[in-house]
Design a protein around this motif. Structure first.
Motif, mmCIF file in Angstrom:
data_model
loop_
_atom_site.group_PDB
_atom_site.id
_atom_site.type_symbol
_atom_site.label_atom_id
_atom_site.label_comp_id
_atom_site.label_asym_id
_atom_site.label_seq_id
_atom_site.Cartn_x
_atom_site.Cartn_y
_atom_site.Cartn_z
ATOM 1 N N TYR A 69 0.844 -1.184 0.000
ATOM 2 C CA TYR A 69 0.000 0.000 0.000
ATOM 3 C C TYR A 69 0.884 1.241 0.000
ATOM 4 N N ALA A 70 0.589 2.148 -0.923
ATOM 5 C CA ALA A 70 1.275 3.435 -0.965
ATOM 6 C C ALA A 70 0.639 4.350 0.080
ATOM 7 N N VAL A 71 1.496 4.923 0.935
ATOM 8 C CA VAL A 71 0.992 5.748 2.047
ATOM 9 C C VAL A 71 1.884 6.973 2.203
ATOM 10 N N ILE A 72 1.481 7.843 3.116
ATOM 11 C CA ILE A 72 2.323 8.982 3.525
ATOM 12 C C ILE A 72 3.050 8.562 4.794
ATOM 13 N N ALA A 73 4.406 8.565 4.735
ATOM 14 C CA ALA A 73 5.204 8.050 5.862
ATOM 15 C C ALA A 73 4.857 8.751 7.171
ATOM 16 N N ASP A 74 4.617 10.063 7.133
ATOM 17 C CA ASP A 74 4.304 10.806 8.371
ATOM 18 C C ASP A 74 3.049 10.274 9.051
ATOM 19 N N ASP A 75 2.115 9.713 8.281
ATOM 20 C CA ASP A 75 0.886 9.172 8.867
ATOM 21 C C ASP A 75 1.157 7.984 9.779
ATOM 22 N N THR A 76 2.319 7.335 9.615
ATOM 23 C CA THR A 76 2.596 6.094 10.359
ATOM 24 C C THR A 76 3.520 6.312 11.552
ATOM 25 N N MET A 77 3.920 7.543 11.814
ATOM 26 C CA MET A 77 4.941 7.804 12.839
ATOM 27 C C MET A 77 4.549 7.309 14.223
ATOM 28 N N THR A 78 3.273 7.273 14.533
ATOM 29 C CA THR A 78 2.835 6.867 15.886
ATOM 30 C C THR A 78 2.371 5.420 15.937
ATOM 31 N N ALA A 79 2.506 4.691 14.830
ATOM 32 C CA ALA A 79 1.981 3.325 14.766
ATOM 33 C C ALA A 79 2.729 2.399 15.714
ATOM 34 N N SER A 80 1.992 1.513 16.389
ATOM 35 C CA SER A 80 2.580 0.508 17.281
ATOM 36 C C SER A 80 1.633 -0.680 17.350
ATOM 37 N N GLU A 81 2.101 -1.739 17.989
ATOM 38 C CA GLU A 81 1.266 -2.926 18.142
ATOM 39 C C GLU A 81 0.009 -2.612 18.940
ATOM 40 N N SER A 82 0.191 -1.813 19.988
ATOM 41 C CA SER A 82 -0.964 -1.510 20.851
ATOM 42 C C SER A 82 -1.860 -0.429 20.258
ATOM 43 N N GLU A 83 -1.289 0.472 19.476
ATOM 44 C CA GLU A 83 -2.082 1.547 18.878
ATOM 45 C C GLU A 83 -1.756 1.663 17.387
ATOM 46 N N PRO A 84 -2.284 0.744 16.560
ATOM 47 C CA PRO A 84 -2.027 0.808 15.124
ATOM 48 C C PRO A 84 -2.685 2.026 14.497
ATOM 49 N N VAL A 85 -2.075 2.441 13.368
ATOM 50 C CA VAL A 85 -2.641 3.547 12.594
ATOM 51 C C VAL A 85 -3.621 2.969 11.571
ATOM 52 N N GLN A 86 -4.770 3.587 11.457
ATOM 53 C CA GLN A 86 -5.782 3.131 10.510
ATOM 54 C C GLN A 86 -5.833 4.102 9.331
ATOM 55 N N LEU A 87 -5.755 3.529 8.101
ATOM 56 C CA LEU A 87 -5.814 4.340 6.885
ATOM 57 C C LEU A 87 -6.910 3.806 5.971
ATOM 58 N N HIS A 88 -7.513 4.726 5.242
ATOM 59 C CA HIS A 88 -8.605 4.375 4.337
ATOM 60 C C HIS A 88 -8.054 4.077 2.946
ATOM 61 N N VAL A 89 -8.392 2.912 2.387
ATOM 62 C CA VAL A 89 -7.922 2.503 1.064
ATOM 63 C C VAL A 89 -8.830 3.125 0.002
ATOM 64 N N VAL A 90 -8.248 3.963 -0.870
ATOM 65 C CA VAL A 90 -9.049 4.724 -1.829
ATOM 66 C C VAL A 90 -9.028 4.116 -3.234
ATOM 67 N N GLY A 91 -8.318 3.009 -3.408
ATOM 68 C CA GLY A 91 -8.281 2.380 -4.725
ATOM 69 C C GLY A 91 -7.072 1.475 -4.860
ATOM 70 N N GLU A 92 -6.786 1.079 -6.083
ATOM 71 C CA GLU A 92 -5.599 0.243 -6.327
ATOM 72 C C GLU A 92 -5.046 0.523 -7.712
ATOM 73 N N ILE A 93 -3.765 0.182 -7.898
ATOM 74 C CA ILE A 93 -3.072 0.443 -9.151
ATOM 75 C C ILE A 93 -2.107 -0.705 -9.438
ATOM 76 N N GLY A 94 -2.021 -1.108 -10.701
ATOM 77 C CA GLY A 94 -1.083 -2.143 -11.108
ATOM 78 C C GLY A 94 0.038 -1.557 -11.940
ATOM 79 N N ALA A 95 1.070 -2.364 -12.199
ATOM 80 C CA ALA A 95 2.190 -1.926 -13.029
ATOM 81 C C ALA A 95 1.680 -1.564 -14.417
#
Length: 424
Positions: A77-103
């Motif tokens: 999944y392509a994401v913005i790295a800053d969105d994941t800075m606080t992610a942990s096992e106890s408090e995962p970051v939740q992101l909304h999937v807006v679509g998909e793309i292939g090669a």
């Protein structure tokens, strides 16, 4: 092919033909004389499909960045790295999937904070995203993903131009190309490449007794195996062979040699070099140009000749297939590679003699042998000089320089593996 003839072109003075045969000269002196005849190969532009095992005649410049855009290096999944800075096992970051793309596809929208795009390896990164989280490292809940560890900027992203950049010189002139070099040239945006032309070599095989393969030979006839050996040896040296068979007739040989010298970049003859009257090849070269070498302190190889006629190099080899093959490897192979700007050194390695090795002290002895590399031992092939099957029974040459003499079992000796003669 352009030639710059240097050095001692009057080595034999006014002497010509076998009747004025000089003293045997050392192998190194013979090689120096041969190498003084310099060549400048022509160039040609070829498609990349033909470029493997050719030599570059140009520097290769990159025409576009590779990769040409930032792309995903993993499925995920392509994401913005800053969105994941606080992610942990106890408090995962939740992101909304807006679509998909292939090669091979693009995503025209911009990824915003809190969003993710399912992406395949090699697909262009969408605007706004700057990292990829592997699909194995997320939990998917309908159209939401959970990320349990922070991502660094550009994690699993192949950045534009990180492989090669437009304007960069990736390969230099005189490079011998292999499959991966050709692939790199293609990646750099080229469909064609400029290379040095392969030398066209005329091979005149003399001998009225020679005939094509058959199980019913006429009396006195011998199968012309040199035709096939020299064709293969030349192809092995990245040259283009043109085989010509000639009877033992001086007028015919002169005509064939003159025609070959007009057509081709170099000429090789077999037969007609023996130290006796009637040495047709030697006399023909003397008639059309100049014989620089006739007789070398080598075994086999004593009657080998070399000259320049009509501005082209001519190598005169023995008629016996075993001797001709050894002479080719000793005096011709490296020169033909040099004609293509390939400077190859044929390395000798030290090993132990597994049996007594007969060697003439006054000559360079080149002895077919079987090298047991795992043991570090080499065993001479003990057959008569003209036995053709010794070629396939052996995998190397034992090279005993002038002055060495007999080598006893258990003593050290020098070996040149046939595989080391290969260019690619």
């Amino acid at each position: 092919m352009q030639y710059n003839i240097l050095g001692k072109l009057n080595y034999l003075g006014n002497r010509s033909g076998a009747q004025m045969y000089p003293e045997l000269i050392p192998v190194e002196e013979a090689l120096n004389i041969i190498n003084e005849v310099n060549t400048e190969p022509e160039k040609e532009i070829i498609s990349l499909e033909e470029a493997n095992s050719r030599v570059l005649a140009q520097d290769v410049e990159v025409l576009l960045d590779v990769p040409p855009f930032d792309r995903a290096a993993m499925d995920g999944y392509a994401v913005i790295a800053d969105d994941t800075m606080t992610a942990s096992e106890s408090e995962p970051v939740q992101l909304h999937v807006v679509g998909e793309i292939g090669a091979g596809s693009i995503f025209s929208e911009t990824i915003r904070s809190g969003e993710a795009l399912r992406i395949a390896t090699g697909a262009p990164m969408p605007h706004g995203a700057d990292a990829v989280v592997m699909q194995e490292q997320v939990e998917l809940e309908e159209d939401e993903i959970l990320i349990k560890s922070p991502l660094k900027l550009h994690k699993d992203v192949a950045l534009q131009g990180e492989d090669i950049k437009a304007g960069e010189i990736i390969l230099k002139k005189n490079k011998l190309l292999g499959p991966h070099h050709v692939a790199l040239i293609a990646s750099a945006g080229h469909k064609t490449v400029e290379v040095f032309k392969k030398p066209d070599v005329g091979v005149i095989i003399t001998g009225s007794e020679l005939t094509e393969p058959s199980d019913h030979l006429e009396p006195g006839k011998i199968i012309n195996s040199n035709r096939y050996a020299l064709k293969g040896l030349l192809e092995d040296t990245l040259s283009v062979p043109h085989i010509i068979q000639c009877p033992d007739d001086m007028k015919t040989l002169l005509q064939m040699m003159e025609d070959a010298l007009k057509r081709y970049d170099a000429v090789i003859t077999t037969g007609g070099t023996a130290v006796s009257k009637g040495d047709l090849s030697i006399d023909a070269v003397a008639e059309l140009g100049e014989v620089l070498i006739h007789g070398v302190a080598a075994k086999p190889g004593k009657p080998v000749g070399f000259g320049v006629a009509m501005g082209k190099p001519v190598f005169m080899l023995s008629g016996y297939p075993v001797a001709a093959a050894v002479q080719y490897d000793s005096f011709v192979r490296q020169y033909l590679l040099k004609m293509q700007k390939i400077n190859k050194k044929f390395d000798l390695i030290e090993c132990t003699a597994g049996d007594d090795i007969r060697s003439s002290r006054g000559k360079r002895n080149i002895i077919r042998a079987d090298f047991h590399e795992d043991e570090g031992m080499v065993y001479p092939i003990k057959t008569k000089a003209g036995i053709n099957k010794s070629i396939v029974l052996s995998n190397c040459y034992i090279v005993a320089e002038e002055g060495v003499g007999q080598i006893r079992k258990g003593e050290k000796c020098k070996v040149m593996k046939y595989s080391s003669l290969k260019v690619c």
